[in-house]
Design a protein around this motif. Structure first.
Motif, mmCIF file in Angstrom:
data_model
loop_
_atom_site.group_PDB
_atom_site.id
_atom_site.type_symbol
_atom_site.label_atom_id
_atom_site.label_comp_id
_atom_site.label_asym_id
_atom_site.label_seq_id
_atom_site.Cartn_x
_atom_site.Cartn_y
_atom_site.Cartn_z
ATOM 1 N N THR A 274 0.856 -1.172 0.000
ATOM 2 C CA THR A 274 0.000 0.000 0.000
ATOM 3 C C THR A 274 0.895 1.224 0.000
ATOM 4 O OG1 THR A 274 -1.935 1.010 1.085
ATOM 5 C CG2 THR A 274 -0.157 0.260 2.523
ATOM 6 N N THR A 275 0.297 2.392 -0.147
ATOM 7 C CA THR A 275 1.060 3.632 -0.020
ATOM 8 C C THR A 275 0.671 4.311 1.284
ATOM 9 O OG1 THR A 275 -0.533 5.041 -1.190
ATOM 10 C CG2 THR A 275 1.145 3.908 -2.513
ATOM 11 N N LEU A 276 1.629 4.977 1.880
ATOM 12 C CA LEU A 276 1.434 5.666 3.150
ATOM 13 C C LEU A 276 1.673 7.156 2.955
ATOM 14 C CD1 LEU A 276 1.219 5.769 6.321
ATOM 15 C CD2 LEU A 276 3.678 5.299 6.355
ATOM 16 N N LEU A 277 0.726 7.968 3.395
ATOM 17 C CA LEU A 277 0.898 9.408 3.411
ATOM 18 C C LEU A 277 1.036 9.818 4.867
ATOM 19 C CD1 LEU A 277 -0.160 12.486 3.571
ATOM 20 C CD2 LEU A 277 0.947 11.839 1.429
ATOM 21 N N ALA A 278 2.197 10.345 5.222
ATOM 22 C CA ALA A 278 2.481 10.756 6.598
ATOM 23 C C ALA A 278 2.480 12.279 6.669
ATOM 24 C CB ALA A 278 3.830 10.212 7.052
ATOM 25 N N SER A 279 1.680 12.823 7.579
ATOM 26 C CA SER A 279 1.553 14.272 7.690
ATOM 27 C C SER A 279 1.774 14.726 9.122
ATOM 28 C CB SER A 279 0.154 14.732 7.257
ATOM 29 O OG SER A 279 -0.114 14.376 5.923
ATOM 30 N N ARG A 280 2.478 15.837 9.266
ATOM 31 C CA ARG A 280 2.520 16.581 10.518
ATOM 32 C C ARG A 280 1.801 17.906 10.245
ATOM 33 N NH1 ARG A 280 5.309 17.524 15.446
ATOM 34 N NH2 ARG A 280 5.118 15.269 15.724
ATOM 35 N N LEU A 281 0.739 18.164 11.002
ATOM 36 C CA LEU A 281 -0.103 19.333 10.799
ATOM 37 C C LEU A 281 -0.134 20.184 12.061
ATOM 38 C CD1 LEU A 281 -3.147 17.431 9.231
ATOM 39 C CD2 LEU A 281 -1.284 18.524 7.976
ATOM 40 N N HIS A 282 -0.646 21.389 11.920
ATOM 41 C CA HIS A 282 -0.971 22.237 13.064
ATOM 42 C C HIS A 282 -2.440 22.621 12.925
ATOM 43 C CE1 HIS A 282 -1.440 25.962 15.398
ATOM 44 N NE2 HIS A 282 -0.535 25.422 16.190
ATOM 45 N N ILE A 283 -3.179 22.572 14.048
ATOM 46 C CA ILE A 283 -4.601 22.888 14.041
ATOM 47 C C ILE A 283 -4.839 24.151 14.866
ATOM 48 C CG2 ILE A 283 -6.923 22.040 14.488
ATOM 49 C CD1 ILE A 283 -5.868 19.220 14.467
ATOM 50 N N ASP A 284 -5.584 25.091 14.304
ATOM 51 C CA ASP A 284 -5.928 26.313 15.015
ATOM 52 C C ASP A 284 -7.149 26.031 15.899
ATOM 53 O OD1 ASP A 284 -6.540 28.821 15.924
ATOM 54 O OD2 ASP A 284 -6.552 29.790 13.955
ATOM 55 N N LEU A 285 -6.891 25.488 17.075
ATOM 56 C CA LEU A 285 -7.983 25.112 17.971
ATOM 57 C C LEU A 285 -8.630 26.312 18.646
ATOM 58 C CD1 LEU A 285 -6.597 21.866 19.657
ATOM 59 C CD2 LEU A 285 -8.225 22.061 17.767
ATOM 60 N N ASP A 286 -7.887 27.390 18.838
ATOM 61 C CA ASP A 286 -8.482 28.576 19.443
ATOM 62 C C ASP A 286 -9.682 29.046 18.621
ATOM 63 O OD1 ASP A 286 -6.676 28.633 21.520
ATOM 64 O OD2 ASP A 286 -5.295 29.996 20.510
ATOM 65 N N ARG A 287 -9.467 29.159 17.329
ATOM 66 C CA ARG A 287 -10.555 29.632 16.457
ATOM 67 C C ARG A 287 -11.661 28.592 16.327
ATOM 68 N NH1 ARG A 287 -10.725 30.045 10.878
ATOM 69 N NH2 ARG A 287 -8.554 29.412 10.707
ATOM 70 N N TRP A 288 -11.282 27.315 16.313
ATOM 71 C CA TRP A 288 -12.267 26.233 16.210
ATOM 72 C C TRP A 288 -13.229 26.272 17.399
ATOM 73 C CZ3 TRP A 288 -14.489 23.047 12.991
ATOM 74 C CH2 TRP A 288 -15.085 21.858 13.439
ATOM 75 N N TYR A 289 -12.679 26.412 18.598
ATOM 76 C CA TYR A 289 -13.523 26.370 19.787
ATOM 77 C C TYR A 289 -14.132 27.725 20.143
ATOM 78 C CZ TYR A 289 -12.335 21.533 20.615
ATOM 79 O OH TYR A 289 -12.208 20.168 20.490
ATOM 80 N N ASP A 290 -13.845 28.758 19.359
ATOM 81 C CA ASP A 290 -14.564 30.014 19.513
ATOM 82 C C ASP A 290 -16.004 29.897 19.018
ATOM 83 O OD1 ASP A 290 -12.615 31.490 20.726
ATOM 84 O OD2 ASP A 290 -11.859 32.405 18.877
ATOM 85 N N GLN A 291 -16.298 28.816 18.302
ATOM 86 C CA GLN A 291 -17.615 28.608 17.726
ATOM 87 C C GLN A 291 -18.509 27.794 18.668
ATOM 88 O OE1 GLN A 291 -17.036 27.998 13.130
ATOM 89 N NE2 GLN A 291 -15.749 26.571 14.248
ATOM 90 N N SER A 292 -19.795 27.822 18.380
ATOM 91 C CA SER A 292 -20.744 27.012 19.134
ATOM 92 C C SER A 292 -20.657 25.553 18.697
ATOM 93 C CB SER A 292 -22.168 27.517 18.901
ATOM 94 O OG SER A 292 -22.568 27.258 17.558
ATOM 95 N N VAL A 293 -21.238 24.668 19.500
ATOM 96 C CA VAL A 293 -21.273 23.251 19.127
ATOM 97 C C VAL A 293 -22.007 23.068 17.808
ATOM 98 C CG1 VAL A 293 -22.136 20.975 19.786
ATOM 99 C CG2 VAL A 293 -21.121 22.462 21.518
#
Length: 438
Positions: A274-293
């Motif tokens: 198979t092929t493997l795609l390996a990623s290191r990411l950064h997530i902007d959680l501050d902005r994500w959780y500024d929103q409502s559920v």
């Protein structure tokens, strides 16, 4: 069997182990073992009798390295549950070109020793509640195959990055990648040390080979996933305390994971790979959780999903994400009506003609080795990397920009790519320094 959660000292075992795995080394292993084993075992040393279930060796395991499903914990709804902990080793090849038989034997023996030392995941126990074994993937990049004079059919990370509209310089540059995964940090630490010549035994098994003369570790990553772990790892964020992932929701449902056959090469010199795609990411959680559920549910799944039906972490959805072909076909309409498009409905557009997903997650989790925010490790396998490209492109804002601002267009706007790598994961019998043979 030892518990991976909380010890009698009142300190979160999981939080302590996460830190130990991120640090690595002999001292971290010793401390990790002290926290993860029962008090009755505390006087044992790492080279004594096995603490965890032992494995049958590679001869009794699936031919495909990526065949994990049978060996994963399953939840009450039948979803496979990925192990809580991961160590990712980015490697440089320092062996001969082409590899010698002696080098190939050393690598094969080392990996076989690890598979005799630990059960493959749960050992295939369908009732298992804990992954007290080890799961691995060993993949090789274009750079490795070119160095040994054996180019293969594998998209380069630069090609993938450019195709999805990301900076082609953000490649990891590894010759190979070794992924270790388990619910127990001590299993990962001891395996890493044994494979690279720092231990003679592994869970009571004497090592028959090693990787240290053939590969050098150039980058080491760690990660965690599972109920409560993201909140422990990211105490300064608003991650729900019961969330299994940093963005709050479960990500693996039975309906959004490709079958293992679907991600396996069926013919050619590396049939069974198979092929493997390996990623290191950064997530902007501050902005994500500024929103409502409600807003987060709409962006993660689709605006037609009701937050009460989804639940705080997605648990109420059971084994089905609730994304249908109608949802995938309704992206333009939802953009116009709601001003938001969901991640789930967008990536569903990249499924095949039978509405079957084309990529399969193999580990994902909050990075345990970064101090500057919410790092994220993501590893998917797919038959060919075009499947990843198509899925990632489906996440991007496109012809619906006039109706939907980028920040309401699924989750792509919250993600920043730090590095990506592409690897061929050969079948088990060819994973030791493979060379293309027509």
């Amino acid at each position: 069997m030892p518990s991976p959660d909380r010890g009698s000292r009142g300190v979160s075992r999981r939080d302590f182990v996460t830190a130990a795995v991120a640090i690595g080394g002999s001292a971290a292993l010793s401390a990790c073992l002290d926290r993860e084993v029962d008090d009755a075992d505390a006087t044992a040393t790492p080279s004594d009798a096995p603490r965890f279930p032992t494995g049958p060796g590679p001869e009794s395991l699936p031919g495909r390295q990526h065949a994990w499903n049978r060996y994963l914990v399953s939840d009450a709804h039948g979803n496979t549950v990925l192990p809580q902990r991961q160590v990712v080793l980015g490697l440089e090849y320092v062996g001969s070109t082409p590899p010698t038989e002696a080098e190939r034997t050393r690598v094969a023996d080392a990996l076989a020793s690890a598979e005799r030392a630990y059960a493959w995941g749960t050992g295939g126990d369908p009732a298992a509640a804990v992954n007290d074994g080890l799961l691995t993937l060993f993949g090789y990049s274009n750079r490795y195959f070119e160095r040994v004079g054996a180019p293969v059919d594998l998209r380069s990370p630069e090609s993938v990055l450019e195709a999805v509209g990301e900076d082609p310089d953000r490649t990891d540059g590894f010759d190979a990648l070794l992924l270790l995964s388990s619910d127990y940090g001590s299993i990962l630490l001891e395996t890493e040390q044994a494979l690279f010549g720092e231990r003679d035994t592994l869970n009571g098994e004497r090592m028959a080979g090693g990787l240290e003369d053939v590969f050098e570790i150039v980058e080491r990553r760690s990660g965690v996933a599972g109920k409560g772990l993201p909140a422990e790892q990211l105490p300064d964020e608003d991650v729900p305390t019961s969330a299994p992932m940093s963005m709050g929701f479960r990500s693996s449902f039975a309906d959004n994971q490709a079958p293992e056959d679907r991600v396996t090469r069926q013919d050619g010199p590396f049939a069974g790979a198979t092929t493997l795609l390996a990623s290191r990411l950064h997530i902007d959680l501050d902005r994500w959780y500024d929103q409502s559920v409600d807003e987060r549910v709409g962006e993660m799944f689709c605006p037609a999903h009701d937050a009460d039906d989804v639940g705080e972490t997605g648990a109420r959805l059971g084994s089905d994400s609730g994304i249908t072909e109608a949802d995938a076909d309704r992206v333009a309409e939802d953009a116009a009506e709601y001003g938001v498009v969901g991640h789930g409905q967008k990536v569903a557009r990249a499924r095949d003609d039978d509405f079957e997903p084309r990529i399969l997650r193999r580990t994902e989790g909050v990075a345990g080795d970064v101090d500057d925010g919410a790092g994220f490790n993501f590893h998917s396998v797919q038959r060919d990397l075009d499947a990843f490209v198509d899925t990632r492109l489906a996440m991007n804002p496109d012809e619906y920009d006039d109706d939907v601002p980028a920040e309401r267009h699924g989750i792509a706007d919250y993600l920043e790519t730090v590095a990506r790598g592409t690897f061929l994961v050969p079948p088990r019998e060819r994973r030791a320094l493979p060379v293309h043979e027509p």
